[in-house]
Motif scaffolding. Structure first.
Motif, mmCIF file in Angstrom:
data_model
loop_
_atom_site.group_PDB
_atom_site.id
_atom_site.type_symbol
_atom_site.label_atom_id
_atom_site.label_comp_id
_atom_site.label_asym_id
_atom_site.label_seq_id
_atom_site.Cartn_x
_atom_site.Cartn_y
_atom_site.Cartn_z
ATOM 1 N N THR A 128 -3.179 -14.552 -36.847
ATOM 2 C CA THR A 128 -2.891 -15.914 -36.546
ATOM 3 C C THR A 128 -2.258 -16.371 -37.979
ATOM 4 N N VAL A 129 -1.845 -17.855 -38.078
ATOM 5 C CA VAL A 129 -1.169 -18.199 -39.135
ATOM 6 C C VAL A 129 -1.769 -18.084 -40.351
ATOM 7 N N ASP A 130 -3.175 -18.453 -40.283
ATOM 8 C CA ASP A 130 -3.976 -18.117 -41.401
ATOM 9 C C ASP A 130 -4.015 -16.967 -42.016
ATOM 10 N N GLU A 131 -4.069 -15.913 -41.213
ATOM 11 C CA GLU A 131 -4.427 -14.651 -41.749
ATOM 12 C C GLU A 131 -2.985 -14.173 -42.198
ATOM 13 N N VAL A 132 -1.836 -14.751 -41.706
ATOM 14 C CA VAL A 132 -0.515 -14.330 -42.460
ATOM 15 C C VAL A 132 -0.513 -15.106 -43.720
ATOM 16 N N LYS A 133 -0.872 -16.333 -43.895
ATOM 17 C CA LYS A 133 -0.870 -17.010 -45.249
ATOM 18 C C LYS A 133 -1.640 -16.430 -46.209
ATOM 19 N N LYS A 134 -2.958 -15.856 -45.630
ATOM 20 C CA LYS A 134 -3.938 -15.433 -46.815
ATOM 21 C C LYS A 134 -3.228 -14.185 -47.122
ATOM 22 N N LEU A 135 -2.672 -13.089 -46.406
ATOM 23 C CA LEU A 135 -2.091 -12.082 -46.638
ATOM 24 C C LEU A 135 -0.988 -12.138 -47.676
ATOM 25 N N CYS A 136 -0.007 -12.976 -47.506
ATOM 26 C CA CYS A 136 1.000 -13.386 -48.223
ATOM 27 C C CYS A 136 0.691 -13.766 -49.689
ATOM 28 N N THR A 137 -0.163 -14.737 -49.715
ATOM 29 C CA THR A 137 -0.557 -15.269 -51.014
ATOM 30 C C THR A 137 -1.247 -14.370 -51.913
ATOM 31 N N SER A 138 -2.150 -13.712 -51.260
ATOM 32 C CA SER A 138 -3.017 -12.523 -52.043
ATOM 33 C C SER A 138 -1.943 -11.554 -52.543
ATOM 34 N N LEU A 139 -1.031 -11.167 -51.639
ATOM 35 C CA LEU A 139 0.194 -10.195 -52.320
ATOM 36 C C LEU A 139 0.915 -10.529 -53.354
ATOM 37 N N ARG A 140 1.270 -11.857 -53.080
ATOM 38 C CA ARG A 140 1.980 -12.384 -54.161
ATOM 39 C C ARG A 140 1.119 -12.669 -55.655
ATOM 40 N N ARG A 141 0.076 -12.924 -55.520
ATOM 41 C CA ARG A 141 -0.720 -13.206 -56.628
ATOM 42 C C ARG A 141 -1.091 -11.874 -57.391
ATOM 43 N N ASN A 142 -1.245 -10.590 -56.462
ATOM 44 C CA ASN A 142 -1.499 -9.568 -57.278
ATOM 45 C C ASN A 142 0.185 -8.818 -57.893
#
Length: 1358
Positions: A128-142
């Protein structure tokens, strides 16, 4: 004439008549034509190095977003039947939808892990949109600043929208939800890479770019206006560093061919070999390879990363080919960014090239951003098809019968193609396509040796080739190879590294970091290595230790100093040179190395190189000793003693024949001056005081009267130099009676270097013309001051200097510097002026009790104005001289000479030594010695440090960088002069044919006999009174010297070709000239009566004359015969000889004779020796004592018999054999002349006679073996000039009684010339000089009335 091997290569074979002459021309050595004479001594411009990745990156996180929704086709796609099904090589319908989705996700991750195993992978399956958002923001953070990859497979959702949205799902999979690319950008941030595998993927790329542009504009608005609402929001990340790969254009659908996988784009990017082989089998051409099926391809043995197996080898070839295509097609910076910065990005882009090739065959065009030029038609793909064909054709037998796998010939063939490019190519062409493949081949042990050899040959083409190789990415490979112990690689690696470091010395750090220096230390220490390779190794080490402390430390521990010292006496000159430079650099500002050198007595071992036959080696030794004493560390008594020792050894080079060595000497001494600044300040003050209180004795007016020629108006011939009051003052200040200089500085047998002239400073080097210290501040010590100081230091040798013991090292070094400030070579005197002034400046700053500001003393004095004589040549001399002899330049302001107009004719001669415009040749603004000037009102203490730095930093000769250019230039190429087709060679051939023609035709005339010689073929008014004339042996040019300038005339056309200033000081005059290399590229040598020799090129053509070299040929011209006031008994005889001597100024000046065959130059004059210089080594090889008490007036030598004949002022003629020792070399003395010998001539034949003539007109013939003359002829009385024609047996006499008589060998007068033709037949002036042409029957005559005329045999004979 015997034909030996080198004659066969000479073009003249077969021209029977000309043959002999030409052969000799080809064999004659050339003088002063080496690189150090023709090039400016400076390093090459550093190339901007773009090959180093400023920001290497890693892709650390990967988001795999799969929207497959297995079993449900999206509404906007109508699928064919059958249709492409496979996703990640799995048929999703072969298992339950959920399991299929997970398996595909896992497989995709495995495929990516082949390329980047260390990244963090996160799958997001049907999200879903939220899952994609969560995935992308966490990867960028790391990931922080590193790169993140976003892979999107949209095969189970609708196509992207025109607004720039892609589709995902809602929670319970009942609808498709759009996800804006703008949001995706915000979550992903930058740097990122996006892969879109879906139909119409090009739409996403376009939207992405629009949103990125919008972000840039928002950022700009926020930056300009902080109160804008945009500025209050969190700033959107910039998307500049984002890369996108899309499967097809905006209007295209993905191919549905059932033989292909559904995710064809992903397969190309992640499993390129597998898809490439399948695609190969699907082509019609595959039928040519029997027995190969799709099933068989699955069974190819081997692993991708094992190059010895079939699969690994194919993968390796594929990498090489795609890399090569990219390198050849992409702009360099884009290639660097996509193919060298990040391993994963590079792999994806290489595979993208395959995707383009395969998908275009199904009418799909993959898109990338940044955009690549099309590559699918590149010729290298055919090499790939061939490699696949060869591999697959072996498959059936390998799999069924287990036969051995035959390796592909691909790499060997590509190396051959590279070799062909190297051997066949021309200079200007495209770089070789195969360069990236050569790089790949370095990985293979089989081809490594050949690849390194070819790579070396490529790098040898020049700096551009090195830059190309570095931009391909060769660096890490050759760095890694230094760990190999294979001996056969050593010469190749050393060569390659020398080439790299010659172009980019910044690699020193990488080498030390990886312990690469140890490799070169072991090569240097290996005595079995050929000298060339050790030279390159020591060059590499010299770069490693060059102003890099870590490198110096590492090499010091590696025993570099001891290694170098062992090789100082190697027979190979380039090795000696670089060993010395390397030593000089390792202890430059690095004290531990200096002490290590002291323990090994390095300085003493370097002394031997100070007398090396090769000037560059002497130079390197001076450099090394200079940095040895120039360390800034604290001094102990021990080190001070060493410094003094070194200084006195260096001082012996004060009269070295090579200006390169003397320049290096000034810099070396300047290190010493900086080191012992306070001691030198004391000496400087002492000298300044002496100079103020001492009046240099003024010359006697009688002797001086003939010094200045009368100024006449002559509009016809513009004079290039003004003779005005300026000169008169100058002539008075600079006294002629130079006492024997530097009596206390006993540097060589004759009691030390000469007192030579000032005055050549602002003349011929524009570098010297802005006579200012580094910031163009004025010089404190003007040129006159320094010259006067130099002479005072010899007068006052009786008074002891207070404070510093008179003979202290500092005093002697100060004198050496005073000397070098008057060097005939401008760049040397410039440097010495800088050093002297820096110390004088400090000395006076420290000594002055309070500061006096006197702006009046800063007046700008304009250069001198031309007189009625028309245009001028730049004046000699630093600052305008003093109004009276007794006043001191340190205390008197100087009257301003009037400003000059710009010259009307040919622009004044500005030599190209420094390359500045003529207007910078101005005299220094003078200033009171003790005035610091208004612009320097800072506290004294402030500029001490700065000043100390300026002298050491500003003084460099560029010698080391210039020497390093040798390694950057092609070493293996045939030099132009040996290339039979080259223009240089053709021009030389033409000149030699011309020479043969002149010799042949003139021989025809002289053999018939010359009945008379009075046909005037040329007359013109020379700009100055001719004092020496010299015909060019083969072209129609004649050089006429007056006191200090040289005029060139074309005697056939009757026009003036050139007129330039020789650069000798005002109180000296030109007394001899010779053409060097007259048979080829002519140079002109001028000798002046202060003992200086100058050599010029580019005269008499359209270029500006340039000084090639200059040196002090005779170091102490004796002042006794230089017009010094003398006792009355002496003066009568003296006055006669003064009048009779060719330029009426007393003394023989300097006389020279040149031997082209041996490259030896004989010099003598107002000295008691005949000094022989070897022009090849640029050093003195012999001093032959004349054994007489008077000056040498004429020299003539014969190289075949090693004889030298000298005519002397006391009437004797002396014969010397230069093969014998100094005590027994005088083999004959004839004392038959009663007076000054005007000319002594030794005939060049094997039994040639000596012909000599005195001022009384008696011509005597001697046989060198008999003690008495064999013939005597009486000619004119009052003889002032005489010359003997070498071919025609004529001699001509010029008289002070205004006529010329020409005699034949029997003593019969064949012509008497008293009047000029035309010109109302006016009477000839008193003859000042005359000369025969070496071949034609031409006689050139210069007389005191400025006229220069040439007489010949009858016109029809010419």
């Amino acid at each position: 004439m015997k034909m030996d091997s080198d004659l066969l290569h000479s073009p003249a074979v077969g021209l029977a008549e000309e043959e002999e002459a030409d052969m000799n021309d080809w064999k004659l050595p050339l003088a002063f034509m080496k690189k150090r004479h023709s090039e400016k001594i400076e390093g090459s411009k550093a190339l901007a190095q773009s090959w180093r990745m400023k920001d290497r990156m890693k892709t650390v996180s990967v988001a795999l977003v799969l929207c497959l929704n297995v079993g449900v086709d999206p509404p906007d796609v109508v699928k064919t039947s059958p249709c492409a099904r496979l996703e990640c090589w799995i048929d999703p319908l072969s298992m339950s939808p959920q399991k299929a989705l997970e398996t595909i996700g896992a497989n995709l991750q495995k495929q990516y892990e082949n390329w980047q195993p260390r990244a963090r992978y996160k799958q997001s399956l049907d999200p879903t949109v939220d899952e994609v958002k969560k995935l992308c923001t966490s990867l960028r953070r790391n990931a922080k600043e590193e790169r993140v990859l976003f892979h999107y497979n949209g095969h189970g959702v609708p196509r992207p929208t025109v607004n720039g949205e892609i589709w995902v799902f809602n929670k319970n999979y009942t609808q498709y939800i759009p996800l804006s690319i703008y949001d995706l950008q915000t979550w992903m941030g930058s740097p990122s890479i996006f892969v879109y595998d879906c139909s119409n993927a090009g739409i996403i790329v376009k939207s992405f770019k629009q949103f990125a542009l919008q972000r840039e504009q928002e950022l700009e608005v926020a930056a300009i206006n902080p109160s804008h609402p945009l500025a209050q929001m969190p700033l959107p990340p910039s998307m500049k560093n984002c890369i996108q790969l899309a499967a097809c254009e905006a209007s295209e659908l993905l191919p549905m061919n059932p033989d292909l996988p559904a995710d064809l784009f992903t397969s190309c990017l992640t499993t390129p070999i597998k898809i490439a082989l399948r695609w190969f089998c699907m082509q019609k051409s595959a039928k040519l390879v029997p027995g190969v099926t799709l099933d068989l391809i699955e069974k190819i043995p081997g692993r991708l990363n094992d190059r010895r197996t079939p699969l690994g080898e194919l993968n390796w070839i594929f990498t090489a080919i795609t890399d090569t295509i990219a390198w050849n097609v992409l702009p360099r910076d884009l290639f660097q960014k996509l193919f060298r910065q990040d391993l994963l990005v590079a792999s994806l882009f290489r595979n993208f090239l395959l995707a383009e090739r395969i998908m275009r065959s199904y009418n799909c065009t993959p898109v990338s951003s940044p955009r690549l030029p099309p590559t699918y038609m590149h010729a290298m793909w055919q090499a790939w098809d061939l490699a696949v064909d060869i591999c697959l054709s072996q498959l059936p037998t390998i799999i069924e019968e287990g036969t051995a796998f035959r390796h592909s010939p691909f790499f060997a063939e590509q190396l051959t193609a590279f070799q062909v490019w190297l051997t066949m190519g021309v200079e200007n062409r495209n770089p070789p396509e195969q360069l990236p493949i050569v790089l790949q081949v370095l990985l293979s042990q089989v081809h490594r040796l050949r690849a390194l050899d070819l790579l070396g040959r490529f790098l040898d083409l020049g700096p551009w080739a090195v830059s190309l190789a570095l931009s391909v990415g060769i660096f890490p490979y050759v760095l890694k190879l230094l760990q190999s112990s294979a001996r056969e690689l050593r010469p190749l690696l050393v060569f390659i590294w020398a080439k790299i470091l010659a172009v980019d010395s910044s690699c020193q750090a990488d080498l030390v970091k990886d312990n690469g220096h140890k490799y070169f230390l072991s090569v240097l220490a290996d005595s079995y290595m050929p000298a060339e390779h050790r030279t390159m190794a020591v060059f590499i080490l010299a770069v490693i230790v060059n102003s890099y402390t870590t490198g110096q430390e590492a090499c010091l521990q590696g025993n570099l100093i001891a290694n170098c010292l062992e090789q100082l006496s190697d027979p190979h000159p380039l090795l000696r040179q670089w060993v010395a430079i390397c030593l000089g650099r390792i202890w430059q500002n690095f004290d531990p190395a200096r002490w290590c050198g002291v323990r090994d007595s390095a300085h003493e071992k370097l002394y031997t190189l100070l007398s090396d036959p090769i000037p560059e080696v002497r130079c390197a030794a001076v450099f090394a000793l200079g940095t040895f004493v120039g360390n800034s560390a604290e001094r102990t008594d021990h080190s001070t003693t060493i410094d003094h020792n070194v200084a006195m050894m260096l001082a012996q080079l004060i009269n070295d024949g090579s200006p390169v060595v003397r320049k290096e000497l000034v810099v070396a001494l300047s290190h010493l001056v900086v080191q012992y600044e306070s001691n030198f300040c004391t000496v400087a003050l002492q000298f300044i005081e002496e100079e103020k209180n001492y009046t240099v004795p003024s010359p006697a007016n009688t002797a001086e009267s003939g010094n200045l020629t009368p100024v006449r108006d002559s509009p016809a011939v513009p004079r290039l130099r003004s003779v005005n009051s300026y000169t008169n003052i100058r002539a008075a200040t600079t006294a002629r009676n130079l006492n024997k200089s530097l009596q206390n500085l006993n540097l060589n047998e004759e009691g030390g270097p000469a007192a030579y002239s000032p005055g050549n400073l602002s003349t011929s080097s524009s570098a010297s013309s802005t006579l200012g210290s580094p910031d163009n501040d004025e010089y404190i010590l003007s040129f006159e001051t320094i010259d006067k100081m130099r002479r005072v230091s010899s007068y006052s040798s009786l008074n002891s200097l207070i404070g510093v013991s008179f003979n202290s090292v500092y005093t002697q070094i100060w004198r050496v510097l005073l000397h070098l400030a008057a060097d005939p070579f401008p760049e040397v005197s410039d440097l010495a002026m800088k050093v002297l002034n820096s110390i004088a400046y400090k000395a006076t700053m420290n000594a002055r009790p309070q500061r006096i500001l006197d702006s009046g003393s800063l007046t700008q004095s304009a250069p001198a104005s031309p007189t009625s004589k028309g245009t001028h040549i730049h004046q000699a001399g630093g600052s305008p001289p003093m109004p009276s002899t007794s006043s001191s330049s340190l205390t008197n302001d100087v009257p301003k000479p009037p400003a000059r107009d710009q010259p009307a004719t040919r622009p004044p001669y500005t030599p190209t030594l420094g390359g500045q415009a003529p207007h910078s040749h101005q005299f220094t603004r003078t200033r009171k010695m003790f005035d610091k000037g208004p612009e320097q009102a800072a506290e004294d203490g402030d500029d001490q440090a700065g000043h100390r730095n300026y002298i050491s930093a500003a003084l460099q000769t560029g010698l080391c960088d210039w020497s390093a250019k040798y390694f950057a230039q092609p070493v293996m190429k045939i030099p132009e002069e040996h290339d039979l087709e080259s223009q240089v060679r053709m021009e030389r051939q033409w000149r030699f044919l011309r020479n043969a023609r002149v010799r042949r035709q003139s021989r025809g005339i002289t053999q018939r006999g010359v009945p008379r010689l009075d046909d005037q073929i040329f007359i013109n008014r020379n700009p100055g009174v001719p004092s020496v004339v010299k015909f060019h042996p083969f072209n129609t040019c004649i050089a006429v010297a007056d006191k200090d300038s040289i005029c060139f005339w074309d005697w056939e056309k009757g026009e003036r070709l050139d007129y330039f200033y020789n650069g000798n000081p005002r109180y000296t005059r030109i007394t001899a000239m010779e053409y060097l290399n007259g048979h080829d590229c002519s140079l002109l040598l001028t000798a002046t009566d202060d003992g200086a020799l100058r050599i010029w090129k580019n005269f008499a053509d359209q270029k500006n004359p340039e000084m090639v070299t200059a040196w002090q040929g005779l170091s102490d011209m004796l002042p006794t015969t230089r017009g010094q006031p003398s006792t009355s008994t002496h003066s009568l005889a003296r006055r006669v000889s003064i009048y009779l001597d060719r330029s009426k100024q007393g003394g023989a000046g300097m006389v020279v004779d040149w031997e082209q065959e041996t490259g030896l130059l004989m010099t003598s004059g107002d000295v008691r020796v005949i000094r022989i210089w070897d022009t090849d080594r640029e050093m003195k090889v012999q001093d032959i004592p004349t054994g007489a008490d008077s000056c040498v007036t004429s020299l003539s030598c014969d190289s075949q018999r090693s004889l030298i004949v000298a005519g002397l002022g006391d009437g004797s003629v002396r014969v010397f054999d230069r093969r014998m020792g100094p005590n027994e070399c005088r083999v004959m003395t004839y004392r038959e002349h009663g007076a000054w010998v005007v000319k002594a001539h030794l005939q060049k034949e094997t039994d040639g006679h000596i012909i000599s003539v005195s001022v009384n007109g008696d011509v005597r013939f001697f046989e060198p073996r008999t003690p008495d003359s064999i013939n005597v002829l009486q000619t004119v009385k009052g003889l002032t000039a005489l010359d003997i024609h070498p071919q025609a047996n004529l001699f001509a006499c010029g008289s002070m009684n205004q006529f010329i008589a020409v005699y034949n060998a029997n003593g019969d007068v064949i012509s008497n010339i008293k009047y000029y033709d035309g010109f109302m037949g006016q009477r000839i002036g008193a003859i000042s000089c005359l000369a025969f042409h070496p071949y034609w029957p031409h006689l050139a005559v210069g007389s005191n009335d400025y006229y220069m005329s040439i007489y010949s045999a009858e016109k029809r004979l010419r």
